[in-house]
Write an enzyme that holds these catalytic residues in place. Structure first.
Site: not given
Length: 320
Positions: A171, A195, A264, A267, A291, A300
């Site tokens: 990201r 996190k 993005h 990504r 994720h 995806y």
């Protein structure tokens, strides 16, 4: 935007609660430990609520739900949800704003500022966003254009940043948040979204080569910070590269080669490529993307496999 005030007027809270602590502690506790980008996002959402209730500050707006009765608080939030829906806002936007209010009120209850709970649910929505991102061929064109930049410093930086973003599915905030100490030989320590501790990822050989080529230039720059990526524009030379700065680099590079793209999307392309490379292994795709929810990785995989499209082709083949 009305700034997030940390002064909640005592008059907006029940007297016994207001006597315990000043209301600014509620908002300070709600924002504590969050990233600047998260604080800014909450600020926009809570500002919309402030405008709806007609309060002078965001703190006063929160007081309208923490200091009111349970029923009145929920009626206020229901009215906010209905007004956003009538204004035609996307369900995702409505739900995000409601989540900000629910979180703040929940914390107020935990800390003893209020006894209320917001029980107004969000709007039902489904994501129809194309998660595939640009093709690998398109990204190769961008990478080649970055390598060909006459400014060798800019070329090295942009190639390294592009490789990291695509190869590790980063990201914007993860890329721009990298510090020199995060690069250890063939490993990079990442602070993934949501996190609290950095995790180590092994970089592929091509990524290592690009990153260390840039670092050899970066170390010669006389800057007083440890950000891996820096601005090379005349007005901000040597400053840490911001998320907005990286966005501009990517879009400008895309425009040079005739591709409409943003960070993005790169990504997205990386995660889609991972879904193809792993044969749709959702655990591996989730590990690659970072994720928290495997259901997101499943989108995806579905986009890469396009099962619905394949079935449609078979169905269409039954007609002449």
């Amino acid at each position: 935007m009305n700034e997030i005030s940390t002064t909640l007027q005592p008059s907006t809270l029940p007297a016994p609660i207001a006597a315990q602590r000043s209301g600014d502690e509620l908002l300070a506790a709600f924002l504590r430990g969050r990233s600047p980008r998260t604080i800014a996002a909450y600020g926009k959402d809570l500002e919309a609520f402030r405008q709806h209730v007609g309060a002078g500050t965001i703190s006063e707006a929160l007081g309208a739900v923490t200091g009111a009765s349970q029923g009145e608080a929920n009626r206020t939030v229901l009215g906010f949800r209905d007004s956003m829906s009538e204004a035609g806002l996307a369900p995702a936007t409505v739900n995000r704003r409601l989540a900000a209010i629910r979180s703040a009120v929940k914390l107020a209850r935990v800390l003893g500022y209020s006894v209320n709970a917001i029980e107004i649910g969000g709007l039902r929505s489904e994501s129809y966003r194309d998660v595939k991102g640009p093709s690998v061929g398109a990204l190769q064109v961008m990478l080649d254009a970055a390598r060909a930049d006459a400014d060798t410093w800019r070329a090295a930086r942009d190639v390294a940043a592009l490789r990291l973003t695509f190869d590790l599915a980063l990201r914007r905030a993860e890329l721009c948040g990298l510090r020199l100490a995060d690069i250890e030989g063939d490993r990079v320590w990442l602070m993934r979204k949501g996190k609290r501790q950095r995790i180590a990822k092994t970089m592929p050989p091509a990524t290592i080569k690009a990153v260390h080529a840039w670092l050899s230039i970066r170390r010669r720059m006389q800057v007083n910070h440890d950000a891996v990526f820096v601005s090379l524009s005349n007005c901000a030379l040597g400053a840490p590269l911001s998320a907005d700065g990286w966005h501009k680099i990517v879009t400008d590079l895309g425009n040079r080669v005739g591709i409409k793209v943003h960070p993005h999307a790169i990504r997205h392309a990386s995660i889609t490529a991972a879904a193809v490379a792993t044969g749709g292994n959702m655990v591996d795709v989730q590990e690659h993307s970072g994720h928290a929810n495997i259901a997101t990785a499943r989108r995806y995989v579905a986009a890469a496999q396009d099962a619905a499209g394949k079935v449609a082709a078979m169905v269409a083949g039954t007609l002449e």
